[in-house]
Design a protein around this motif. Structure first.
Motif, mmCIF file in Angstrom:
data_model
loop_
_atom_site.group_PDB
_atom_site.id
_atom_site.type_symbol
_atom_site.label_atom_id
_atom_site.label_comp_id
_atom_site.label_asym_id
_atom_site.label_seq_id
_atom_site.Cartn_x
_atom_site.Cartn_y
_atom_site.Cartn_z
ATOM 1 N N ASP A 190 0.813 -1.212 0.000
ATOM 2 C CA ASP A 190 0.000 0.000 0.000
ATOM 3 C C ASP A 190 0.851 1.269 0.000
ATOM 4 O OD1 ASP A 190 -2.662 1.170 0.056
ATOM 5 O OD2 ASP A 190 -2.125 1.869 2.068
ATOM 6 N N GLY A 191 1.898 1.316 0.790
ATOM 7 C CA GLY A 191 2.749 2.504 0.838
ATOM 8 C C GLY A 191 3.446 2.763 -0.485
ATOM 9 N N TYR A 192 3.918 1.697 -1.118
ATOM 10 C CA TYR A 192 4.586 1.840 -2.414
ATOM 11 C C TYR A 192 3.599 2.291 -3.486
ATOM 12 C CZ TYR A 192 7.217 0.586 -6.591
ATOM 13 O OH TYR A 192 7.854 0.621 -7.797
ATOM 14 N N ILE A 193 2.414 1.713 -3.490
ATOM 15 C CA ILE A 193 1.401 2.107 -4.459
ATOM 16 C C ILE A 193 0.993 3.555 -4.235
ATOM 17 C CG2 ILE A 193 -0.979 1.696 -5.200
ATOM 18 C CD1 ILE A 193 -0.460 -1.298 -4.788
ATOM 19 N N ASN A 194 0.830 3.960 -2.979
ATOM 20 C CA ASN A 194 0.502 5.363 -2.694
ATOM 21 C C ASN A 194 1.588 6.301 -3.202
ATOM 22 O OD1 ASN A 194 -1.976 4.895 -1.505
ATOM 23 N ND2 ASN A 194 -1.147 4.833 0.560
ATOM 24 N N LEU A 241 3.577 5.775 -5.737
ATOM 25 C CA LEU A 241 3.496 5.822 -7.191
ATOM 26 C C LEU A 241 2.326 6.677 -7.674
ATOM 27 C CD1 LEU A 241 4.177 2.103 -8.130
ATOM 28 C CD2 LEU A 241 5.730 4.036 -8.430
ATOM 29 N N CYS A 242 1.262 6.748 -6.886
ATOM 30 C CA CYS A 242 0.039 7.438 -7.302
ATOM 31 C C CYS A 242 -0.073 8.856 -6.747
ATOM 32 C CB CYS A 242 -1.183 6.624 -6.869
ATOM 33 S SG CYS A 242 -1.231 5.002 -7.614
ATOM 34 N N THR A 243 0.953 9.354 -6.115
ATOM 35 C CA THR A 243 0.911 10.702 -5.547
ATOM 36 C C THR A 243 1.036 11.735 -6.663
ATOM 37 O OG1 THR A 243 1.888 9.923 -3.502
ATOM 38 C CG2 THR A 243 2.016 12.279 -3.926
ATOM 39 N N HIS A 271 -1.532 21.129 -3.886
ATOM 40 C CA HIS A 271 -1.986 20.126 -2.920
ATOM 41 C C HIS A 271 -1.474 18.768 -3.389
ATOM 42 C CE1 HIS A 271 -4.770 22.901 -0.954
ATOM 43 N NE2 HIS A 271 -5.068 23.323 -2.170
ATOM 44 N N VAL A 272 -0.832 18.051 -2.488
ATOM 45 C CA VAL A 272 -0.349 16.711 -2.791
ATOM 46 C C VAL A 272 -1.428 15.729 -2.363
ATOM 47 C CG1 VAL A 272 1.434 15.004 -2.307
ATOM 48 C CG2 VAL A 272 2.035 17.420 -2.433
ATOM 49 N N CYS A 273 -1.823 14.859 -3.288
ATOM 50 C CA CYS A 273 -2.844 13.869 -2.947
ATOM 51 C C CYS A 273 -2.623 12.599 -3.756
ATOM 52 C CB CYS A 273 -4.244 14.430 -3.179
ATOM 53 S SG CYS A 273 -4.580 14.822 -4.872
ATOM 54 N N VAL A 274 -3.311 11.550 -3.346
ATOM 55 C CA VAL A 274 -3.219 10.261 -4.007
ATOM 56 C C VAL A 274 -4.321 10.178 -5.054
ATOM 57 C CG1 VAL A 274 -3.387 7.764 -3.675
ATOM 58 C CG2 VAL A 274 -2.208 9.165 -1.987
ATOM 59 N N GLU A 317 -6.793 8.274 -6.619
ATOM 60 C CA GLU A 317 -7.485 7.035 -6.242
ATOM 61 C C GLU A 317 -7.762 6.137 -7.444
ATOM 62 O OE1 GLU A 317 -8.159 5.805 -3.240
ATOM 63 O OE2 GLU A 317 -7.144 7.508 -2.335
ATOM 64 N N TYR A 318 -8.057 6.727 -8.584
ATOM 65 C CA TYR A 318 -8.317 5.936 -9.782
ATOM 66 C C TYR A 318 -7.078 5.127 -10.156
ATOM 67 C CZ TYR A 318 -9.342 4.744 -14.613
ATOM 68 O OH TYR A 318 -9.532 4.059 -15.791
ATOM 69 N N MET A 319 -5.925 5.785 -10.166
ATOM 70 C CA MET A 319 -4.682 5.101 -10.500
ATOM 71 C C MET A 319 -4.336 4.054 -9.443
ATOM 72 S SD MET A 319 -0.874 6.614 -11.185
ATOM 73 C CE MET A 319 -1.408 7.647 -12.518
ATOM 74 N N LYS A 320 -4.611 4.362 -8.176
ATOM 75 C CA LYS A 320 -4.330 3.414 -7.101
ATOM 76 C C LYS A 320 -5.140 2.132 -7.283
ATOM 77 C CE LYS A 320 -4.332 2.842 -2.131
ATOM 78 N NZ LYS A 320 -4.489 3.463 -0.828
#
Length: 77
Positions: free
Chosen positions: A34-38, A40-42, A53-56, A58-61
């Motif tokens: 999960d941390g690695y995927i987050n 990559l998707c930031t 604003h830095v965010c994840v 969600e679609y890519m995640k």
């Protein structure tokens, strides 16, 4: 002080159970990555006032999680 970023690897039994289709084991695998995927998707998004604003994303995640599940379940046979 610098923190140690070493993470214990997943037990082989969990990986094998996930390959066999166990939902609980698959959840453990997803939590492990999960941390690695987050990371990559930031993405950096800007609001109406050009404030960053830095965010994840969600679609890519969800797409990456689905690809991971597919790679574990379908490519193991």
């Amino acid at each position: 002080m610098k923190q140690n970023k070493y993470k214990e690897p997943l037990p082989l039994a969990v990986i094998e159970a996930a390959r066999a289709g166990d939902a609980g084991a698959m959840e453990q695998v997803l939590r492990y990555y999960d941390g690695y995927i987050n990371k990559l998707c930031t993405r950096m998004l800007y609001d109406n006032y050009d404030q960053p604003h830095v965010c994840v994303d969600e679609y890519m995640k969800h797409r990456l999680q689905n690809k991971l599940i597919y790679a574990i379940v379908c490519n193991s046979r």
